[in-house]
Design a protein around this motif. Structure first.
Motif, PDB file in Angstrom:
ATOM      1  N   GLU A 363      20.304   7.753 -12.961  1.00 53.12           N
ATOM      2  CA  GLU A 363      20.916   8.860 -12.200  1.00 53.12           C
ATOM      3  C   GLU A 363      20.649  10.202 -12.878  1.00 53.12           C
ATOM      4  N   SER A 364      20.474  10.159 -14.244  1.00 57.58           N
ATOM      5  CA  SER A 364      20.349  11.436 -14.966  1.00 57.58           C
ATOM      6  C   SER A 364      18.965  12.065 -14.817  1.00 57.58           C
ATOM      7  N   ILE A 365      18.030  11.361 -14.153  1.00 51.53           N
ATOM      8  CA  ILE A 365      16.664  11.918 -14.037  1.00 51.53           C
ATOM      9  C   ILE A 365      16.708  13.138 -13.116  1.00 51.53           C
ATOM     10  N   VAL A 366      16.186  14.245 -13.608  1.00 50.00           N
ATOM     11  CA  VAL A 366      16.109  15.463 -12.788  1.00 50.00           C
ATOM     12  C   VAL A 366      14.904  15.323 -11.857  1.00 50.00           C
ATOM     13  N   PRO A 367      15.075  15.596 -10.547  1.00 49.13           N
ATOM     14  CA  PRO A 367      13.934  15.445  -9.622  1.00 49.13           C
ATOM     15  C   PRO A 367      12.761  16.345 -10.034  1.00 49.13           C
ATOM     16  N   PHE A 368      11.566  15.776  -9.826  1.00 47.20           N
ATOM     17  CA  PHE A 368      10.294  16.468 -10.052  1.00 47.20           C
ATOM     18  C   PHE A 368      10.256  17.210 -11.388  1.00 47.20           C
ATOM     19  N   SER A 369      10.616  16.452 -12.466  1.00 45.90           N
ATOM     20  CA  SER A 369      10.512  17.069 -13.795  1.00 45.90           C
ATOM     21  C   SER A 369       9.457  16.320 -14.613  1.00 45.90           C
ATOM     22  N   PRO A 370       8.777  17.034 -15.531  1.00 43.61           N
ATOM     23  CA  PRO A 370       7.648  16.436 -16.249  1.00 43.61           C
ATOM     24  C   PRO A 370       8.112  15.532 -17.394  1.00 43.61           C
ATOM     25  N   TYR A 371       7.438  14.391 -17.509  1.00 46.85           N
ATOM     26  CA  TYR A 371       7.643  13.454 -18.628  1.00 46.85           C
ATOM     27  C   TYR A 371       6.313  13.228 -19.332  1.00 46.85           C
ATOM     28  N   GLU A 372       6.386  13.103 -20.636  1.00 49.34           N
ATOM     29  CA  GLU A 372       5.200  12.637 -21.365  1.00 49.34           C
ATOM     30  C   GLU A 372       5.236  11.107 -21.367  1.00 49.34           C
ATOM     31  N   VAL A 373       4.069  10.495 -21.112  1.00 49.27           N
ATOM     32  CA  VAL A 373       4.022   9.031 -20.957  1.00 49.27           C
ATOM     33  C   VAL A 373       2.820   8.483 -21.741  1.00 49.27           C
ATOM     34  N   LYS A 374       3.032   7.321 -22.376  1.00 48.79           N
ATOM     35  CA  LYS A 374       1.888   6.586 -22.965  1.00 48.79           C
ATOM     36  C   LYS A 374       2.188   5.089 -22.850  1.00 48.79           C
ATOM     37  N   VAL A 375       1.098   4.281 -22.753  1.00 43.73           N
ATOM     38  CA  VAL A 375       1.274   2.829 -22.612  1.00 43.73           C
ATOM     39  C   VAL A 375       0.459   2.143 -23.698  1.00 43.73           C
ATOM     40  N   GLY A 376       1.134   1.272 -24.468  1.00 43.91           N
ATOM     41  CA  GLY A 376       0.466   0.530 -25.540  1.00 43.91           C
ATOM     42  C   GLY A 376       0.370  -0.947 -25.206  1.00 43.91           C
ATOM     43  N   VAL A 377      -0.214  -1.708 -26.132  1.00 42.30           N
ATOM     44  CA  VAL A 377      -0.443  -3.147 -25.906  1.00 42.30           C
ATOM     45  C   VAL A 377       0.018  -3.945 -27.125  1.00 42.30           C
ATOM     46  N   TYR A 378       0.337  -5.227 -26.905  1.00 39.32           N
ATOM     47  CA  TYR A 378       0.683  -6.123 -28.020  1.00 39.32           C
ATOM     48  C   TYR A 378       0.307  -7.548 -27.611  1.00 39.32           C
ATOM     49  N   ASN A 379       0.182  -8.442 -28.603  1.00 42.55           N
ATOM     50  CA  ASN A 379       0.061  -9.871 -28.337  1.00 42.55           C
ATOM     51  C   ASN A 379       0.650 -10.617 -29.521  1.00 42.55           C
ATOM     52  N   PRO A 388      -3.840   7.638 -24.562  1.00 42.77           N
ATOM     53  CA  PRO A 388      -3.512   9.050 -24.802  1.00 42.77           C
ATOM     54  C   PRO A 388      -2.268   9.436 -23.967  1.00 42.77           C
ATOM     55  N   VAL A 389      -1.551  10.394 -24.489  1.00 39.97           N
ATOM     56  CA  VAL A 389      -0.330  10.850 -23.777  1.00 39.97           C
ATOM     57  C   VAL A 389      -0.740  11.605 -22.509  1.00 39.97           C
ATOM     58  N   THR A 390      -0.038  11.319 -21.412  1.00 38.67           N
ATOM     59  CA  THR A 390      -0.316  12.023 -20.154  1.00 38.67           C
ATOM     60  C   THR A 390       1.005  12.487 -19.545  1.00 38.67           C
ATOM     61  N   THR A 391       0.926  13.450 -18.654  1.00 35.07           N
ATOM     62  CA  THR A 391       2.170  13.979 -18.042  1.00 35.07           C
ATOM     63  C   THR A 391       2.341  13.391 -16.652  1.00 35.07           C
ATOM     64  N   VAL A 392       3.565  12.894 -16.384  1.00 33.61           N
ATOM     65  CA  VAL A 392       3.890  12.299 -15.084  1.00 33.61           C
ATOM     66  C   VAL A 392       5.191  12.950 -14.612  1.00 33.61           C
ATOM     67  N   PHE A 393       5.275  13.258 -13.286  1.00 33.05           N
ATOM     68  CA  PHE A 393       6.493  13.884 -12.745  1.00 33.05           C
ATOM     69  C   PHE A 393       7.404  12.818 -12.131  1.00 33.05           C
ATOM     70  N   SER A 394       8.714  13.014 -12.331  1.00 33.35           N
ATOM     71  CA  SER A 394       9.692  12.120 -11.672  1.00 33.35           C
ATOM     72  C   SER A 394       9.675  12.379 -10.176  1.00 33.35           C
ATOM     73  N   ALA A 395      10.361  11.486  -9.447  1.00 32.23           N
ATOM     74  CA  ALA A 395      10.365  11.598  -7.972  1.00 32.23           C
ATOM     75  C   ALA A 395      11.020  12.901  -7.535  1.00 32.23           C
ATOM     76  N   GLU A 396      10.604  13.390  -6.329  1.00 32.75           N
ATOM     77  CA  GLU A 396      11.193  14.620  -5.789  1.00 32.75           C
ATOM     78  C   GLU A 396      12.537  14.294  -5.111  1.00 32.75           C
ATOM     79  N   GLU A 397      13.257  15.399  -4.725  1.00 34.81           N
ATOM     80  CA  GLU A 397      14.461  15.203  -3.890  1.00 34.81           C
ATOM     81  C   GLU A 397      14.032  14.578  -2.573  1.00 34.81           C
ATOM     82  N   GLU A 398      14.931  13.784  -1.988  1.00 30.45           N
ATOM     83  CA  GLU A 398      14.568  13.244  -0.680  1.00 30.45           C
ATOM     84  C   GLU A 398      14.566  14.347   0.356  1.00 30.45           C
TER      85      GLU A 398
END
Length: 398
Positions: A363-379, A388-398
């Protein structure tokens, strides 16, 4: 009581055939009592003794070192007090048969066509026969017609070998025969081909990225092996691919090479191809299938992005890492994200290796705000790198 000479029991030969330069004796042995005296004519001319011509005690005529001029019809007349009789012999003198173009030793590659010449000079009076022997056996042109053919005219017994094979290496003899003589000439033929397949390919040691192989050489087909290429196949490859090896060692007939830059936790089979001057040969049979050992992953997911979704969602997506790059069992993803400007990462684990996305709901996510994102791996073996870090925006207001 005596008797006149009579040739009926011991007739003279109708024809005697000899070669130039040889010695000939013409017999004249009628029955007569007492013994008859003989004299000889050639055609209408009396034969006289001379250096090459002599009369024998039994009435025969001996000619040494015969020449073409000696040919003709010889008549022997035998006489005693009871009468006389005569007989004739035709002397034929022929030139010796000579091979004027003989086969020579040859060195050829599989698949070529060659002609082994065998041309002769022979007396036109003589019939001539050619035969070829290969490694001592008479060539049967009907049976071996797909490879062997006699070519050339009447005075030529040339042998043509089409689409020559390794089995045709050996000794060839051209034999020429006439009614009075025979001559022959031999040549060796070496047929060289690409090498036979290497044998006994084994994987002696395997690590996460290397495999040590050993094999023994196959046949060299009369041309020494210059190099070996190692090929590998995995369930993920399209057919066989060449792989890198560190230089091989030769110990007697056994060769070894270490294949490098393999992927961990992948099933491989290997085969070897030998090459010589003629070209590359048939590949060996494949080795048994072996799996490289596990290692921590080294490849992070690609194409990390995201965005969209419903209100209060952060959607993160990526391209899953293909199985051959997962390096081991128990493979999964570590998804890390934080609002732009915040220092600590929020981390979560996605345990399915095929999963291409993660959705964070709060619920605390602000609509359409930028996040830094990265995805790693393990086994099972540990953690690998992050993307590499990339920027992704949260969902907009409905």
């Amino acid at each position: 009581p005596g008797s006149a000479p009579d040739f009926s029991r011991n007739p003279m030969k109708k024809m005697v055939q000899v070669q130039v330069g040889s010695l000939v004796i013409l017999d004249c042995k009628p029955r007569a009592s007492p013994r008859a005296l003989s004299f000889w004519k050639k055609g209408d001319m009396m034969v006289r003794e001379q250096a090459r011509v002599s009369f024998l005690n039994d009435g025969g005529l001996k000619i040494m070192n015969v020449t073409k001029a000696d040919a003709g019809t010889y008549t022997c007349t035998a006489e005693n007090q009871f009468g006389k009789a005569n007989g004739t012999t035709h002397l034929v003198v022929t030139e010796p048969t000579r091979i004027i173009l003989a086969p020579s030793n040859m060195d050829v590659a599989v698949g070529e066509s060659v002609i082994l010449p065998c041309q002769v000079q022979h007396d036109p009076l003589l019939d001539i026969m050619f035969a070829w022997y290969f490694n001592g056996a008479l060539t049967d042109f009907k049976k071996d017609g797909s490879h062997f053919e006699k070519v050339g005219g009447s005075s030529s017994g040339d042998l043509m070998i089409r689409n020559i094979q390794l089995k045709h290496s050996g000794k060839y003899v051209c034999m020429v025969q006439t009614g009075v003589d025979s001559v022959s000439s031999a040549a060796e033929l070496i047929v060289r081909g690409s090498p036979g397949p290497p044998e006994n390919v084994k994987v002696d040691e395997i690590t996460d990225t290397t495999a040590q192989l050993s094999w023994t050489e196959g046949t060299d087909s009369h041309s020494p092996v210059i190099s070996y290429a190692v090929q590998a196949r995995t369930p993920f490859s399209v057919g066989w691919q060449s792989v890198r090896t560190v230089p091989e060692v030769i110990d007697g007939k056994t060769h070894t090479a270490t294949v490098v830059e393999l992927n961990p936790w992948v099933e491989y089979e290997f085969r070897i191809v030998a090459s010589n001057k003629i070209g590359g040969g048939e590949p060996s049979l494949p080795s048994e299938k072996v799996r490289t050992e596990e290692a921590a992953p080294e490849i992070a997911p690609s194409e990390v992005s995201g965005g969209g979704g419903s209100r209060s969602e952060l959607v993160i997506t990526w391209d899953p890492v293909p199985e051959e790059l997962q390096n081991g069992g128990g493979f999964g993803y570590v998804v890390a994200f934080r609002p732009l400007g915040v220092t600590t990462w929020i981390q979560t684990v996605v345990t399915s290796p095929d999963n291409p996305r993660y959705v964070f709901r709060n619920e605390s996510i602000v609509p359409f705000s930028p996040y830094e994102v990265k995805v790693g791996v393990y086994n099972n073996k540990g953690e690998g790198p992050f993307s590499p870090v990339t920027t992704v925006f949260s969902a907009e207001e409905e």
